[in-house]
Enzyme design. Structure first.
Site, short mmCIF file in Angstrom:
data_model
loop_
_atom_site.label_atom_id
_atom_site.label_comp_id
_atom_site.label_asym_id
_atom_site.label_seq_id
_atom_site.Cartn_x
_atom_site.Cartn_y
_atom_site.Cartn_z
N GLY A 17 0.81 -1.22 0.00
CA GLY A 17 0.00 0.00 0.00
C GLY A 17 0.84 1.27 0.00
O GLY A 17 0.58 2.19 -0.79
N LEU A 225 6.82 -18.28 -10.74
CA LEU A 225 8.13 -17.75 -10.30
C LEU A 225 8.73 -18.66 -9.24
O LEU A 225 9.91 -19.02 -9.30
CB LEU A 225 7.97 -16.33 -9.77
CG LEU A 225 7.64 -15.26 -10.81
CD1 LEU A 225 7.25 -13.95 -10.15
CD2 LEU A 225 8.83 -15.05 -11.75
N CYS A 274 5.02 -13.63 0.00
CA CYS A 274 4.09 -14.01 -1.07
C CYS A 274 4.17 -15.46 -1.53
O CYS A 274 3.15 -16.13 -1.62
CB CYS A 274 4.29 -13.10 -2.28
SG CYS A 274 3.83 -11.41 -1.93
C1 UDX Z 1 7.31 -11.72 -5.46
C2 UDX Z 1 7.04 -11.52 -6.95
O1 UDX Z 1 8.28 -11.43 -7.65
C3 UDX Z 1 6.21 -10.26 -7.17
O2 UDX Z 1 5.90 -10.12 -8.54
C4 UDX Z 1 4.93 -10.35 -6.33
O3 UDX Z 1 4.18 -9.17 -6.48
C5 UDX Z 1 5.26 -10.58 -4.89
O4 UDX Z 1 6.08 -11.75 -4.75
P1 UDX Z 1 9.03 -10.70 -3.70
O5 UDX Z 1 8.54 -11.78 -2.80
O6 UDX Z 1 9.10 -9.30 -3.20
O7 UDX Z 1 8.11 -10.63 -5.01
O8 UDX Z 1 10.51 -11.06 -4.19
P2 UDX Z 1 11.14 -11.94 -5.35
O9 UDX Z 1 12.17 -11.12 -6.03
O10 UDX Z 1 10.14 -12.55 -6.21
O11 UDX Z 1 11.92 -13.07 -4.54
C6 UDX Z 1 11.24 -14.07 -3.80
C7 UDX Z 1 12.23 -15.03 -3.19
O12 UDX Z 1 12.81 -15.87 -4.21
C8 UDX Z 1 13.41 -14.36 -2.49
O13 UDX Z 1 13.69 -15.04 -1.29
C9 UDX Z 1 14.54 -14.49 -3.48
O14 UDX Z 1 15.80 -14.47 -2.88
C10 UDX Z 1 14.23 -15.84 -4.10
N1 UDX Z 1 14.82 -16.02 -5.43
C11 UDX Z 1 14.42 -15.23 -6.47
C12 UDX Z 1 15.79 -16.99 -5.63
O15 UDX Z 1 16.15 -17.71 -4.71
N2 UDX Z 1 16.32 -17.15 -6.89
C13 UDX Z 1 15.94 -16.38 -7.93
O16 UDX Z 1 16.48 -16.59 -9.04
C14 UDX Z 1 14.97 -15.39 -7.72
P1 ADP Z 2 1.64 -6.18 2.49
O1 ADP Z 2 3.00 -6.80 2.37
O2 ADP Z 2 0.55 -6.94 1.76
O3 ADP Z 2 1.61 -4.73 2.18
P2 ADP Z 2 1.70 -5.60 5.34
O4 ADP Z 2 1.48 -6.55 6.47
O5 ADP Z 2 3.04 -4.99 5.13
O6 ADP Z 2 1.21 -6.36 4.03
O7 ADP Z 2 0.67 -4.39 5.46
C1 ADP Z 2 -0.68 -4.52 5.69
C2 ADP Z 2 -1.13 -3.33 6.55
O8 ADP Z 2 -2.55 -3.34 6.63
C3 ADP Z 2 -0.61 -3.34 7.99
O9 ADP Z 2 0.10 -2.15 8.25
C4 ADP Z 2 -1.89 -3.46 8.85
O10 ADP Z 2 -1.82 -2.72 10.05
C5 ADP Z 2 -2.94 -2.87 7.92
N1 ADP Z 2 -4.30 -3.32 8.21
C6 ADP Z 2 -4.74 -4.57 8.38
N2 ADP Z 2 -6.07 -4.61 8.58
C7 ADP Z 2 -6.49 -3.32 8.54
C8 ADP Z 2 -7.77 -2.68 8.65
N3 ADP Z 2 -8.88 -3.37 8.85
N4 ADP Z 2 -7.81 -1.35 8.54
C9 ADP Z 2 -6.67 -0.64 8.31
N5 ADP Z 2 -5.46 -1.17 8.19
C10 ADP Z 2 -5.35 -2.49 8.29
#
Ligand code: UDX
Ligand code: ADP
Length: 448
Positions: A17, A225, A274
């Site tokens: 966000g 991925l 994720c």
């Molecule tokens: C991922 C997706 O890439 C993104 O598009 C989605 O919106 C959220 O999830 P993120 O989790 O932030 O993003 O990081 P990413 O770069 O995808 O890496 C995920 C994990 O895989 C990390 O721990 C990274 O170190 C690992 N990784 C990635 C590997 O071990 N090898 C690789 O070649 C690539």
């Molecule tokens: P993401 O990686 O998906 O952004 P985070 O855990 O970093 O997830 O962030 C989610 C945010 O949403 C947190 O800061 C949390 O406090 C907030 N949140 C969760 N539920 C509510 C709600 N009902 N109203 C407002 N904020 C919320």
């Protein structure tokens, strides 16, 4: 309603966000963006010089727009903004459920449902409600159901607009996305949201689909991925047995244009908020819809990842010449302070369970928060420099690919004689380690 939204509210000021709204505000100076969060301390941090999310380029964007057309407000103070909003993004966490039906797999929608109830209560007029958080397929149905209980006479259109940014490159991913995806059944709502992104994203990169396709596409993209990482990690184990070099194999495989070179870096295992969560959600959906074979296929990707982390921890234990282990890197990847589901959590837990002492270093992760996540074990401590972490250690586990780990001067560190460096990221300067007389084990390389 004006075709181009003028007022946007985002519920949830987290890793998704915060950066997403900062970039929308920067690219659309005519649009007022308000970000709400229940966590007042997090909002205070967004309003300070020390942002709660470490992300390259983010402070510059926030500085440019904060107080101009980007406002961070604690929910209690800012809820009135919902009444005037043309678009409300839901950007809250959707963690794996820990109890009830689907525990351990299904996504917990309680935070999303709370947002839908809040919107139903406060929204006025017509509001476009956008799923930004990753949701299970058909989550929008549940949101629509809650919104329909509104007593305000308001009307709603629900869209799915999943975020594809990766942490560490979030600003670049938002400014120059591979694609923006908008799923929905209401053409006017789709057009309105499209008009926001079209300010800086080429029209051919803004994909529109049905709601369910958009929801599933996000899960599918993350599953693909993660599958690539598990595929190369599975091969890394075979490389260690056969003398093949995983980096060479990845480079060769990646030159096939049908496969491509990215995301083939063998590692100690993928982490982050994720991949695992979204795979488990996908697996649950398959099981729920009576597709156990499909569920088992994706479960294999999760299982290899667990095995890889465990396998690496066992190697560290086996080669250590004393009970003190230096862990370099707690973040789940470089350029982030996020350690959710990081390999470091699994490896540290495993080393501590084996009775070893762990001294960790990470340039960005808050060590006390990491220690709290581990349950404050007595044998875990955090050092403030690489050399302090290494001093007196009998083995080193490199778990994150931070740039500074590539240039460690191994000849001048104070490891125990015969100590072994276990490189879970293939980033360590091999020649420097050999010259310093220490042992080396690299993921995907046969032991010397
Ligand atoms: C991922 C997706 O890439 C993104 O598009 C989605 O919106 C959220 O999830 P993120 O989790 O932030 O993003 O990081 P990413 O770069 O995808 O890496 C995920 C994990 O895989 C990390 O721990 C990274 O170190 C690992 N990784 C990635 C590997 O071990 N090898 C690789 O070649 C690539
Ligand atoms: P993401 O990686 O998906 O952004 P985070 O855990 O970093 O997830 O962030 C989610 C945010 O949403 C947190 O800061 C949390 O406090 C907030 N949140 C969760 N539920 C509510 C709600 N009902 N109203 C407002 N904020 C919320």
């Amino acid at each position: 309603m004006n075709a181009r939204p003028q007022k946007i509210v985002c519920i949830g000021a987290g890793y998704v966000g915060g950066p997403t709204m900062a970039v929308i505000a920067a690219r659309c100076p005519d649009v007022q963006v308000t970000v709400l969060d229940l966590n007042a301390a997090r909002i205070a941090a967004w309003n300070s010089e020390s942002l709660p999310v470490f992300e390259p380029g983010l402070p510059e964007v926030v500085r440019q727009v904060r107080g101009r057309n980007l406002h961070f407000l604690a929910q209690a103070q800012g809820v009135a903004a919902l009444a005037e909003a043309d678009v409300v993004f839901i950007s809250v966490q959707t963690p794996t459920k820990t109890s009830g039906a689907g525990a351990g797999k299904a996504s917990d929608l309680q935070y999303v449902e709370a947002c839908a109830r809040l919107i139903a209560e406060h929204a006025r007029g017509h509001t476009i409600v956008v799923e930004k958080s990753t949701m299970p397929v058909r989550a929008a149905e549940r949101i629509q159901q809650i919104l329909s209980t509104t007593q305000t006479g308001g009307t709603f259109a629900v869209l799915s607009n999943p975020e594809f940014l990766a942490e560490g490159t979030a600003i670049r991913d938002l400014e120059q996305p591979d694609r923006v995806l908008i799923g929905g059944e209401d053409p006017a709502a789709v057009a309105a949201l499209k008009s926001i992104y079209a300010t800086w994203v080429a029209p051919e990169k803004i994909l529109t689909t049905g709601l369910w396709s958009a929801e599933l596409s996000k899960l599918a993209a993350n599953a693909f991925l993660a599958q690539r990482v598990s595929s190369i990690n599975a091969l890394s184990a075979l490389c260690e047995k056969t003398g093949a070099e995983v980096a060479e194999v990845a480079a060769v495989v990646g030159t096939d244009s049908r496969i491509g070179p990215k995301f083939l870096q063998a590692s100690v295992g993928f982490g982050g908020s994720c991949f695992q969560k979204d795979l488990l959600s996908l697996i649950y959906l398959c099981e729920h819809h009576g597709l156990p074979e499909v569920a088992a296929y994706w479960q294999g990707v999760v299982d290899i990842n667990e095995w890889q982390k465990h396998r690496f921890a066992k190697v560290v234990q086996q080669v250590a010449v004393s009970g003190r282990i230096a862990v370099l890197g707690l973040a789940f990847k470089k350029d982030t302070n996020d350690f959710r589901e990081s390999a470091a959590l699994a490896v540290c837990r495993s080393l501590l369970q084996a009775g070893l002492e762990v001294v960790a270093y990470d340039p960005r992760v808050d060590g006390s928060r990491f220690a709290a996540e581990l349950g404050h074990p007595a044998r875990f401590s955090v050092a403030s420099t690489v050399s302090a972490a290494l001093a007196g250690a009998g083995a080193v586990a490199v778990l994150t690919e931070w740039e500074e780990f590539k240039s460690i001067a191994w000849a001048s560190v104070q490891l125990l004689p015969g100590a072994v460096i276990c490189d879970g990221r293939n980033v360590v300067d091999r020649a420097a380690v050999q010259q310093a007389g220490y042992g080396l084990r690299v993921i995907g390389s046969a032991a010397p």
